[in-house]
Design a protein around this motif. Structure first.
Motif, PDB file in Angstrom:
ATOM      1  N   ALA A 242       0.866  -1.179  -0.035  1.00 56.92           N
ATOM      2  CA  ALA A 242       0.094  -0.054  -0.045  1.00 56.92           C
ATOM      3  C   ALA A 242       0.952   1.163   0.121  1.00 56.92           C
ATOM      4  O   ALA A 242       2.050   1.116   0.266  1.00 56.92           O
ATOM      5  N   LEU A 243       0.244   2.378  -0.075  1.00 58.18           N
ATOM      6  CA  LEU A 243       0.817   3.540  -0.420  1.00 58.18           C
ATOM      7  C   LEU A 243       1.182   4.488   1.003  1.00 58.18           C
ATOM      8  O   LEU A 243       1.949   5.116   1.200  1.00 58.18           O
ATOM      9  N   HIS A 244      -0.054   4.158   1.799  1.00 60.44           N
ATOM     10  CA  HIS A 244       0.013   5.091   3.249  1.00 60.44           C
ATOM     11  C   HIS A 244      -0.999   4.304   3.980  1.00 60.44           C
ATOM     12  O   HIS A 244      -1.667   3.597   3.761  1.00 60.44           O
ATOM     13  N   TYR A 245      -0.514   4.458   5.357  1.00 67.19           N
ATOM     14  CA  TYR A 245      -1.014   3.906   6.446  1.00 67.19           C
ATOM     15  C   TYR A 245      -1.293   5.189   7.543  1.00 67.19           C
ATOM     16  O   TYR A 245      -0.225   5.923   7.549  1.00 67.19           O
ATOM     17  N   ASP A 246      -2.156   5.289   8.118  1.00 67.91           N
ATOM     18  CA  ASP A 246      -2.526   6.209   9.214  1.00 67.91           C
ATOM     19  C   ASP A 246      -3.248   5.614  10.380  1.00 67.91           C
ATOM     20  O   ASP A 246      -4.572   5.042  10.085  1.00 67.91           O
ATOM     21  N   ILE A 254      -6.053   2.774   5.128  1.00 61.74           N
ATOM     22  CA  ILE A 254      -4.879   2.514   4.409  1.00 61.74           C
ATOM     23  C   ILE A 254      -5.387   3.096   2.873  1.00 61.74           C
ATOM     24  O   ILE A 254      -6.438   3.152   2.480  1.00 61.74           O
ATOM     25  N   SER A 255      -4.332   3.463   2.517  1.00 63.03           N
ATOM     26  CA  SER A 255      -4.413   4.049   1.053  1.00 63.03           C
ATOM     27  C   SER A 255      -3.495   3.171   0.020  1.00 63.03           C
ATOM     28  O   SER A 255      -2.401   2.803   0.282  1.00 63.03           O
ATOM     29  N   ARG A 305      -0.971  12.096  -1.445  1.00 67.94           N
ATOM     30  CA  ARG A 305      -1.065  12.738  -2.761  1.00 67.94           C
ATOM     31  C   ARG A 305      -0.269  12.260  -3.796  1.00 67.94           C
ATOM     32  O   ARG A 305       0.417  12.806  -4.680  1.00 67.94           O
ATOM     33  N   HIS A 306      -0.646  10.890  -4.035  1.00 74.84           N
ATOM     34  CA  HIS A 306       0.273   9.938  -5.046  1.00 74.84           C
ATOM     35  C   HIS A 306      -0.421   9.912  -6.114  1.00 74.84           C
ATOM     36  O   HIS A 306      -1.681   9.884  -6.462  1.00 74.84           O
ATOM     37  N   SER A 307       0.244  10.136  -7.376  1.00 74.30           N
ATOM     38  CA  SER A 307      -0.322  10.265  -8.800  1.00 74.30           C
ATOM     39  C   SER A 307      -0.957   8.890  -9.174  1.00 74.30           C
ATOM     40  O   SER A 307      -1.884   8.979  -9.863  1.00 74.30           O
ATOM     41  N   THR A 308      -0.569   7.800  -8.646  1.00 71.95           N
ATOM     42  CA  THR A 308      -0.919   6.274  -8.840  1.00 71.95           C
ATOM     43  C   THR A 308      -2.112   6.090  -7.781  1.00 71.95           C
ATOM     44  O   THR A 308      -2.423   4.751  -7.601  1.00 71.95           O
ATOM     45  N   TRP A 309      -2.488   6.973  -7.104  1.00 66.57           N
ATOM     46  CA  TRP A 309      -3.818   6.427  -6.109  1.00 66.57           C
ATOM     47  C   TRP A 309      -4.962   5.869  -6.642  1.00 66.57           C
ATOM     48  O   TRP A 309      -5.175   6.288  -7.745  1.00 66.57           O
ATOM     49  N   GLY A 310      -5.371   4.698  -5.989  1.00 66.05           N
ATOM     50  CA  GLY A 310      -6.626   4.038  -6.715  1.00 66.05           C
ATOM     51  C   GLY A 310      -7.706   3.928  -5.434  1.00 66.05           C
ATOM     52  O   GLY A 310      -8.842   4.139  -5.949  1.00 66.05           O
ATOM     53  N   GLN A 311      -7.443   3.852  -4.177  1.00 73.06           N
ATOM     54  CA  GLN A 311      -8.584   3.733  -3.296  1.00 73.06           C
ATOM     55  C   GLN A 311      -7.918   4.177  -1.937  1.00 73.06           C
ATOM     56  O   GLN A 311      -6.512   3.944  -1.571  1.00 73.06           O
ATOM     57  N   ASP A 312      -8.887   4.303  -1.023  1.00 73.86           N
ATOM     58  CA  ASP A 312      -8.683   4.512   0.265  1.00 73.86           C
ATOM     59  C   ASP A 312      -9.705   3.652   1.393  1.00 73.86           C
ATOM     60  O   ASP A 312     -10.843   3.952   0.998  1.00 73.86           O
ATOM     61  N   SER A 313      -9.126   2.964   2.260  1.00 79.46           N
ATOM     62  CA  SER A 313     -10.214   2.355   3.150  1.00 79.46           C
ATOM     63  C   SER A 313     -10.066   2.892   4.826  1.00 79.46           C
ATOM     64  O   SER A 313      -8.841   2.830   5.151  1.00 79.46           O
ATOM     65  N   PHE A 314     -11.100   3.566   5.134  1.00 79.01           N
ATOM     66  CA  PHE A 314     -11.227   4.056   6.532  1.00 79.01           C
ATOM     67  C   PHE A 314     -11.796   3.104   7.355  1.00 79.01           C
ATOM     68  O   PHE A 314     -12.926   2.718   7.286  1.00 79.01           O
ATOM     69  N   GLU A 315     -11.370   2.755   8.456  1.00 82.09           N
ATOM     70  CA  GLU A 315     -11.843   1.855   9.593  1.00 82.09           C
ATOM     71  C   GLU A 315     -12.282   2.566  10.805  1.00 82.09           C
ATOM     72  O   GLU A 315     -11.494   3.038  11.440  1.00 82.09           O
ATOM     73  N   PHE A 316     -13.538   2.682  10.730  1.00 86.24           N
ATOM     74  CA  PHE A 316     -13.989   3.495  11.918  1.00 86.24           C
ATOM     75  C   PHE A 316     -14.451   2.513  12.984  1.00 86.24           C
ATOM     76  O   PHE A 316     -15.565   1.741  12.874  1.00 86.24           O
TER      77      PHE A 316
END
Length: 449
Positions: A242-246, A254-255, A305-316
């Protein structure tokens, strides 16, 4: 408020030292007593997502929800009273009969009415929950109708999503959802009213399915057969990261790359996908609405802000997933435990209403393709549940891509621990919604030092 990557500390996991890097114990997914504690400490104390306001758009529209995750037999009514969305326990104040149901009391129903009338003795309640009529009222002993309204359940709305909370002392919904929710405001949810839904009973602990959706480590292996041969071989060779976690308090995200439309190489997708311009990542042709182009997205989406971004998943936390796709549609998941080794999985897909047959078919293809992937995940979960249930091995190593799994189990344990501590001290409130687990862990570490 920052939604951009933290400075690297050698790995994603090391950004949250309170989670540790050692093996994670999965007894919390097989212990019946732990599940009972989770029911009281988590599902009766946190905000739970019930659906969209489009389900009850006008005065008198209502739905019921069956919530064994909160407690055996728990049922609620959610109604639009013309001014606001309200929620009540689904029981008559006379002798406790279930108030709203059709042929089978255990099934959820929806409809429209001017008032709620009990099937047993015809007591009536208006849409605000007030008792308005008692059959043969003169037969009762100084009864005052004002003393017997429907019992309310806290109900609040965020960006068109209806939430309820069974804890009267909990913080507000907006405060609970925190920074992620603030950073998602403005996404055009209200434009995406074309709705597909799936519901299935899964023979696995509720946390195990969330585990499957917060890492892509499994994707090149488990879903290999869904990709064209060349694409599958490439994923198997190089893996998927993945590109990013927070992580912000109880919640995480996860992005990932992928999901862009159209694919760079049309030979890499199946013929039906080329014909309908659609697939797992949704319709390739972006709908003509504001708020979904890269420079229009709210700050929480694609935080790197990735140019190849495709999806984000937020876990509430505890059980609501909100997943955004780059082509301009979104998914929600809910996981409703019914026991230590079972839960109801709900998936809802939302698109901008189609303008023609081609658009409709492209949305239907996305919905069907999603279902195939979900079945693959669910099948593996049941195999996992059966084996950890043997207790032969309970401690499992997790890689850096599985940091959000650590966070989920860590957060659930913190809620249970605080609940047990509160009970031991004779305090009915766990303060579960008032401080993030990571903050409490940091405070504890500081105190130990």
């Amino acid at each position: 408020m920052a939604f951009f990557p933290k400075p690297a500390a050698g790995s994603w996991t090391e950004n949250w030292p309170e989670l540790g890097t050692g093996p994670v114990n999965y007894e919390d997914s097989i212990d019946p007593e732990q599940w009972k504690l989770e029911q009281q400490a988590i599902f009766r104390k946190t905000w739970l997502q019930m659906g969209r306001v489009e389900l009850i758009p006008k005065k008198g529209r209502y739905i019921t929800r069956e919530l064994p995750s909160v407690g055996p037999g728990t049922s609620i009514i959610i109604v639009n009273d013309g001014e606001q969305i309200r929620a009540f326990y689904n029981l008559c104040r006379h002798r406790g009969n279930k108030l709203v149901w059709n042929d089978y009391p255990g099934e959820e129903v929806s409809g429209s009415c001017r008032q709620f009338v009990c099937k047993y003795h015809a007591w009536r309640y208006d849409l605000k929950g007030d008792l308005t009529f008692i059959q043969q009222e003169q037969e009762f002993f100084d009864v005052d109708k004002a003393d017997y309204p429907l019992k309310p359940v806290r109900c609040e709305v965020w960006e068109g999503f209806i939430f309820v909370n069974f804890d009267d002392d909990a913080v507000s919904l907006e405060e609970y959802l925190g920074e992620f929710a603030e950073g998602l405001k403005g996404y055009p949810f209200h434009e995406m009213t074309e709705h597909y839904s799936y519901r299935s009973e899964i023979k696995a602990n509720w946390k195990l399915f969330i585990d499957a959706f917060v890492e892509f480590y499994h994707a090149p292996i488990l879903h290999m057969k869904q990709a064209e041969k060349e694409e599958a071989e490439k994923l198997a060779k190089f893996g998927f990261e993945a590109l990013h976690y927070d992580i912000k308090g109880d919640h995480s995200m996860i992005s990932s790359w992928g999901g862009m439309s159209p694919p760079k190489d049309l030979k890499m997708v199946k013929p039906i996908e080329r014909i309908l311009h659609s697939g797992l990542f949704g319709p390739w042709d972006r709908p003509d609405i504001k708020g979904i182009l890269p420079d229009e997205l709210p700050p929480a989406i694609n935080p790197g802000r990735h140019s190849t971004w495709g999806q984000d998943s937020f876990e509430f936390f505890p059980n609501f997933t909100l997943l955004f796709w780059a082509p301009g549609w979104y998914l929600t998941y809910n996981y409703w435990p019914t026991g230590v080794d079972s839960h109801i999985f709900e998936a809802d897909l939302y698109f901008v209403p189609p303008k023609n047959l081609r658009e409709r078919l492209s949305q239907e293809l996305a919905a069907v393709t999603f279902k195939e992937y979900a079945f693959q995940d669910a099948n593996t979960l049941e195999a996992t549940q059966s084996q950890i249930g043997t207790r032969a091995v309970l401690d499992f190593p997790l890689c850096d891509q599985e940091v959000l799994l650590r966070h989920l189990h860590h957060t659930a344990h913190n809620y249970v621990d605080r609940y047990k501590e509160a009970k031991a001290n004779g305090n009915g409130s766990t303060n579960g919604n008032h401080a993030a687990p990571s903050e409490k862990a940091a405070e504890k570490d500081a105190a130990n030092v």
